[in-house]
Structure formats: C-alpha cells, structure tokens
Design an enzyme around this catalytic site. Structure first.
Site, PDB file in Angstrom:
ATOM      1  CE  LYS A   1       8.519  -1.034   7.453  1.00 34.73           C
ATOM      2  NZ  LYS A   1       8.063   0.019   8.376  1.00 34.73           N
TER       3      LYS A   1
ATOM      4  CB  SER B   1       4.055  -0.189   8.320  1.00 33.44           C
ATOM      5  OG  SER B   1       5.272   0.475   8.597  1.00 33.44           O
TER       6      SER B   1
ATOM      7  CB  SER C   1       5.861   1.598  11.507  1.00 35.84           C
ATOM      8  OG  SER C   1       4.649   1.835  10.849  1.00 35.84           O
TER       9      SER C   1
HETATM   10  N1  GLN Z   1       0.207   3.551  11.295  1.00 38.76           N
HETATM   11  C1  GLN Z   1       0.749   4.822  10.957  1.00 38.76           C
HETATM   12  C2  GLN Z   1       0.404   5.157   9.527  1.00 38.76           C
HETATM   13  O1  GLN Z   1      -0.294   4.426   8.951  1.00 38.76           O
HETATM   14  C3  GLN Z   1       2.239   4.831  11.169  1.00 38.76           C
HETATM   15  C4  GLN Z   1       2.977   4.089  10.128  1.00 38.76           C
HETATM   16  C5  GLN Z   1       4.463   4.147  10.317  1.00 38.76           C
HETATM   17  O2  GLN Z   1       4.962   4.436  11.392  1.00 38.76           O
HETATM   18  N2  GLN Z   1       5.160   3.921   9.234  1.00 38.76           N
HETATM   19  O3  GLN Z   1       0.823   6.130   8.984  1.00 38.76           O
END
Ligand code: GLN
Length: 492
Positions: free
Chosen positions: A82, A157, A181
């Site tokens: 990532k 994400s 995410s």
């Molecule tokens: N979708 C969640 C957010 O937007 C979690 C994102 C994540 O786990 N990095 O914060």
C-alpha cells in the site's frame, strides 16, 4: 502448470514449484509484471512499480534455491505494498498530491521484514488519499476498479492492494486498516483480509492517519497465506511504542483444528435489518455451515454498536487533524509556489495539496479538539469508545468468535456514493467497532450475489486471539471453496 496460471494461485503452489525447480523466482516475478502490463491499465491498482527491487530480491531467492539453502516461507512470492508504507528510496505518496514527489528516506518495519524474508515487493498500490475513504475514489491520482466488474469500486481504502491480488497482479498485499480499510476491499474483491490486534504489528514507517486505530495487515487469496504473512509482520518493535512486547505464536499452527465446542456469536444488530437479500442469505448459510462443523451458534447483542460511526468520526478525524499538521510545505512534499510570506505558503500549500475528503476530516477534527468543544465531542467520544469495548469484553465471555457480514451490501458502482460522504461512511458500519476496541477481525469470502459480486463474512475475536480467528476462518474457507481466481480468468 503454466506460469500464467501459477501466479494466480496461493503461495503454497508457487513455493512448491520453486522448490521443485519447475520455475525460478525470476520467472515468477517477471510473469507478475507481464500480468500487470496486460491488466493494470484497466484496473489501475498500481501507483508505481519497483521492478529493479523485486528482481533483485528474486535473484537472491534463486541463489538460495541453487545452493539448497533454507528458504523463508514466503520467499519469492510477489507482494503489493500500500502506498502509505515506506520502501526506502522509492516514492510513498499516500495517493496525495501533497506527497506526489516524496521519496521514502527509510524502510517501514514491515518493509524491512519483507526484505529479510526475501518477499519481492512489486510496486506501491493505490488508496484513498491518506487512507480516508471506502472506495479508492478519493485518490488524487486515479480510480482503481474492481477486477470482478470494472464498473464497481474495489472498496477502500486499501483498494489497490485488493484489486492487485484479485487481478493476479500480486499474490499477497499489505494494507492498513483504521476503520475497515483491509476488510472492506477484501470483501468487495473476494479475498481474505485481516486486521490484527492493535499493537500486534509495528506501524513504524506507515503514514499515520488515526494513531489509536491504525493497524497494518495482510490481504491474500487464502486464509493460510494471511497467517503466513502475519507470521512475517507481527512482533514487537522498539520504534513503535504501541507495539506489544509479547511472543508471537506461529499463526498457522491451529488452522486445521476442528471446531467442536467452539462458540460463534452472530451479532444481532448486524445480522437482521438493512442487509441486501443475498448478503442476508449468505449469513444464514454460513451459520448453517458452522453448525454442521460442530460449532455452537448463539445470538449476541452489541447495543452500543449504533454509536460507533459517530464515535469513529470524532476520534479518527481529531487524530488525523493532528497527524496531518506536519504536511505544511516546509520539510517535505508539495509546496505552493505563489506565496507572499510564510503563513500564505502554509495556507496555499495545504489548500492546493489536500483533496476535499482530507480537508473535510481536518476541519471536523480540528473543531472536535478545539477549546470549548473538546469535552463535548472528543472526551465524550472516548468515553463511549470505552463502553463499546466493554460490550465486546462481555461478548467474549460468552463466545470465541463474533460473526456478521463485513458490509451490509456488495461492491457499489463507481461514482454512486462519492457525492454523499455520509452514505460512504455507512459502508463501515460493521468494521469500525473492531478498531475502536482494538480487537482482531477478518474477512472471508463465502459466495457471490445475483450480480456475481463477492460477499464477505466478518469474523472477530478477542484481543491477541488471531490464531483462533484464523482457525475459524480456515474451516469456513475449506467448507465454502470460494473461487477467488474468477476475475483473473475474465481479464486475460
Ligand atoms: N472508511 C473509513 C474512513 O474513511 C476507514 C478507512 C480506513 O480504515 N483507513 O475513515
């Protein structure tokens, strides 16, 4: 086996072929790059490739094989990193304009472990800017598409991580999970995704989003691969003061244990209302499967669950507003050119460098921490967070593992939610609580909906119980026999 086919399999088959000298690590790695070349224009998983690094690693693997030296379990198996995790001397962008030309000056601890385990990192994969989002549409650079259906999001994400593995463009991936995410993209792309216990894996070298919630973890095709990759990345690190100083078990050891007497609690609040029809029947079938495997099924209520999204969007944004203060154009990253003075430079750099969602979070977080509002918002949110954790503690007095869908629905169409932040936030309704409580949680694919999109089941265990979690996941995987390679066949 044909090498094109071989790279679509789990690490186990690939390792066997390496040890039997049917293929070299170099050939395997090159085949992955061929696949990236053929597919990534459509998928958009990679922000950048690290080919010379990957081939150098493959060379070391081949030398070891030639000399009959012992090979680390995942040596030579391709991995997508990532793009918010540092690999020294290569770009780390967090998919933000503000870090567009940033080159990592050091390795993350997990990256160091990839190196010592001879895992070829093939490239850096796309994410929602600074990991804020659920669809990978918030990247400053590009949209990543779901390999199962190019009109759909891959989840976020860590959408690049999941899309790469689902498309055959890497066998393993690392993601980060602050509110879901890792698990959400794994669910949308038909893969296994594991968020370990908070503190299990060092975050040194991960670009911080919300430090009391962030964890790094694997996205893989099989449960066994997730266990093997967790074996590599877990452990204490003096460079991350939140990492736990505990012995790390071999997470593959208990995988095959039978489930007689294991207690599985389905979460009432997440298994009843508001589920897509096919997701609801997948939950039902999964419970039946577990029953037939000898597990005991009980209903568990987590009444405070309903506050979790609200709590998360105060805690996460407050921490993000503080963590992102460092991006000011002074020390690194993007700097606005047309500034009149220092203050003007800060303002313009941040106005031009951050995308809309990141700005929204910084504003929300700054507000929640500001004097006069701190007690009403941040402090209150921390108190409710404690109560959410208490709910879990009580549940784990009764059961070993909690079950729910990973998301109430399957992957949605690109563009369908991006204008409506609240509906995007709600995709994490099932995943966010594990981060608030710090417990391990994972996604296991169990089938397809009527549009042939993957459905994922989420399993959660008490802190440090990854071994049990992986065991319960492995048995489900074995029973379901989900075909993760469908999209790879469609793409070629
Ligand atoms: N979708 C969640 C957010 O937007 C979690 C994102 C994540 O786990 N990095 O914060």
């Amino acid at each position: 086996m044909d090498i094109k086919e071989l790279i679509t399999k789990s690490s186990k088959e690939q390792r066997q072929a390496l040890l039997n000298k049917e293929v070299s690590a170099r050939e395997l790695t090159e085949a992955v790059y061929d696949c990236i070349e053929a597919s990534d224009e459509k998928i958009g998983a990679y922000n950048s490739l690290t080919k010379d690094f990957a081939l150098e690693t493959a060379k070391k693997v081949d030398e070891k094989i030639k000399n009959n030296e012992e090979l680390p379990p995942l040596a030579g198996i391709s991995l997508a990193l990532k793009d918010n995790i540092n690999l020294k001397s290569y770009p780390t962008t967090a998919s933000s304009k503000i870090l567009e030309n940033f080159i990592s000056p050091y390795d993350a601890t997990v990256t160091k472990k990839m190196k010592s385990n001879l895992i070829p990192i093939v490239g850096k994969v796309n994410l929602d800017e600074f990991a804020m989002g659920s669809s990978t549409e918030n990247s400053a650079f590009k949209i990543t598409r779901n390999p199962w259906n190019l009109k759909k999001v891959p989840g976020g994400s860590s959408g690049g991580s999941a899309a790469a593995v689902a498309a055959g463009e890497a066998t393993l991936a690392l993601g980060s999970d602050t509110g879901g995410s890792i698990r959400l993209p794994a669910s949308y792309c038909g893969l296994v995704g594991l968020k370990p216990t908070y503190g299990r894996v060092s975050r040194y070298g991960l670009i911080a989003f919300a430090s009391s919630l962030d964890q790094i973890g694997p996205i893989t095709r099989t449960v066994e691969d997730a266990a093997l990759l967790l074996n590599v990345i877990a452990g204490h690190d003096e460079k991350d003061s939140t990492s736990l100083n505990l012995e790390v078990p071999d997470f593959t050891k208990e995988l095959r244990n039978d489930l007689k007497g294991v207690k599985i609690g389905y979460i009432k609040e997440l298994c009843s209302e508001g589920l897509a029809e096919d997701v609801a029947s997948a939950v039902k079938n999964t419970l039946e499967t577990y029953k037939s495997l000898g597990a005991e099924i009980v209903e568990i209520s987590l009444p405070l669950m309903k506050y979790s999204i609200a709590v998360y969007y105060i805690v996460a944004t407050a921490e993000a507003s503080s963590n992102l203060a460092r991006f000011d154009g002074v020390k690194y990253g993007y700097r606005a050119k047309d500034a009149d003075n220092l203050y003007d430079m800060y303002v313009k750099t941040r106005a031009q460098g951050f995308g809309d969602e990141v700005k929204r979070r910084i504003m929300l977080g700054t507000y929640a921490l500001s004097s006069g509002y701190y007690d009403a918002y941040y402090k209150k949110a921390q108190q409710v967070r404690r109560l959410v954790k208490n709910d879990f503690d009580k549940a784990f007095e009764k059961v070993d593992v909690l079950l729910s869908p990973t998301c109430p629905h399957t992957a949605f169409d690109i563009g369908s939610r991006i204008e409506d932040p609240l509906s995007m936030y709600l995709t994490d309704i099932a995943t966010i609580t594990a981060n608030l409580a710090g417990i391990p949680a994972m996604n296991v694919p169990v089938g397809l909906d009527k549009d042939s999109m993957p459905i994922g089941i989420q399993l959660q265990a008490n802190s440090l119980n990854e071994a049990k979690l992986l065991n319960v996941a492995f048995k489900l995987e074995e029973a379901v026999q989900f075909n993760y390679s469908t999209p790879i066949k469609m793409l070629v």
